[in-house]
Write a protein that holds these residues in place. Structure first.
Motif, PDB file in Angstrom:
ATOM      1  N   SER A  50      29.119 -40.637 -16.858  1.00 47.38           N
ATOM      2  CA  SER A  50      29.007 -41.004 -15.450  1.00 47.38           C
ATOM      3  C   SER A  50      28.820 -39.752 -14.607  1.00 47.38           C
ATOM      4  N   MET A  51      28.152 -39.928 -13.484  1.00 53.16           N
ATOM      5  CA  MET A  51      27.947 -38.822 -12.569  1.00 53.16           C
ATOM      6  C   MET A  51      28.098 -39.316 -11.145  1.00 53.16           C
ATOM      7  N   THR A  57      29.451 -34.260 -10.200  1.00 51.21           N
ATOM      8  CA  THR A  57      30.511 -34.184 -11.206  1.00 51.21           C
ATOM      9  C   THR A  57      30.182 -35.134 -12.351  1.00 51.21           C
ATOM     10  N   GLU A  58      30.345 -34.671 -13.577  1.00 48.19           N
ATOM     11  CA  GLU A  58      29.968 -35.456 -14.747  1.00 48.19           C
ATOM     12  C   GLU A  58      31.175 -35.745 -15.637  1.00 48.19           C
ATOM     13  N   TYR A  59      31.124 -36.896 -16.276  1.00 51.74           N
ATOM     14  CA  TYR A  59      32.171 -37.320 -17.204  1.00 51.74           C
ATOM     15  C   TYR A  59      31.472 -37.912 -18.423  1.00 51.74           C
ATOM     16  N   TYR A  60      32.008 -37.634 -19.602  1.00 52.60           N
ATOM     17  CA  TYR A  60      31.379 -38.108 -20.833  1.00 52.60           C
ATOM     18  C   TYR A  60      32.406 -38.662 -21.809  1.00 52.60           C
ATOM     19  N   VAL A  64      29.839 -38.551 -27.277  1.00 52.74           N
ATOM     20  CA  VAL A  64      28.532 -38.007 -26.884  1.00 52.74           C
ATOM     21  C   VAL A  64      28.658 -36.635 -26.222  1.00 52.74           C
ATOM     22  N   LYS A  65      29.865 -36.192 -25.987  1.00 48.69           N
ATOM     23  CA  LYS A  65      30.067 -34.919 -25.298  1.00 48.69           C
ATOM     24  C   LYS A  65      29.408 -33.783 -26.069  1.00 48.69           C
ATOM     25  N   GLY A  66      28.658 -32.969 -25.349  1.00 47.40           N
ATOM     26  CA  GLY A  66      27.946 -31.871 -25.982  1.00 47.40           C
ATOM     27  C   GLY A  66      26.562 -32.241 -26.466  1.00 47.40           C
ATOM     28  N   GLN A  82      19.846 -37.557 -20.825  1.00 44.87           N
ATOM     29  CA  GLN A  82      19.197 -36.769 -21.871  1.00 44.87           C
ATOM     30  C   GLN A  82      20.054 -36.857 -23.121  1.00 44.87           C
ATOM     31  N   MET A  83      19.470 -37.341 -24.186  1.00 49.80           N
ATOM     32  CA  MET A  83      20.209 -37.542 -25.430  1.00 49.80           C
ATOM     33  C   MET A  83      19.613 -36.644 -26.500  1.00 49.80           C
ATOM     34  N   ASN A  84      20.393 -35.720 -26.984  1.00 50.54           N
ATOM     35  CA  ASN A  84      19.964 -34.790 -28.023  1.00 50.54           C
ATOM     36  C   ASN A  84      20.741 -35.028 -29.310  1.00 50.54           C
TER      37      ASN A  84
END
Length: 122
Positions: A50-51, A57-60, A64-66, A82-84
């Protein structure tokens, strides 16, 4: 009337990247958080990240963090996911949603997009 429209899903291989978009209209952006959820078959909808529109401010979620990053282009009223380094377990329908805060419970959200399918093959 608020409207959210996702795009960018598709079929990719494990390790690939993908960027989802969510175009918002009818929302006063600085009063909302833009959140991504996902739902895999036979599983509950889960929080991804979420942003806050007004301060970025971002929350993960830990899963998926990182690897995933949320950003926005306010001029285009668009948020991105963006999903890497995608994994098979990232396969799901991805939804964007808007609410007054970065809540992790999907029941807190009144505004939803239609969803976009992301499939990751090994």
């Amino acid at each position: 009337q608020a409207q959210l429209v996702e795009s960018g899903g598709g079929l990719v291989q494990a390790g690939d990247s993908l960027r989802l978009s969510c175009v918002a209209s009818g929302i006063t952006f600085d009063r909302y958080a833009l959140t991504w959820f996902r739902q895999a078959p036979e599983k509950e909808r889960e929080f991804v990240g979420s942003m806050m529109w007004n301060d970025d401010t971002e929350y993960y979620a830990d899963a998926v963090k990182g690897r995933f990053t949320i950003s926005s282009d306010n001029a285009k009223s668009t948020a991105y996911l963006q999903m890497n380094s995608l994994k098979r377990e990232d396969t799901a329908v991805y939804f964007c949603a808007a609410a007054g805060g970065p809540y992790r419970n999907p029941r807190a959200y009144n505004y939803w997009g239609q969803g976009t399918q992301v499939t990751v093959s090994s």
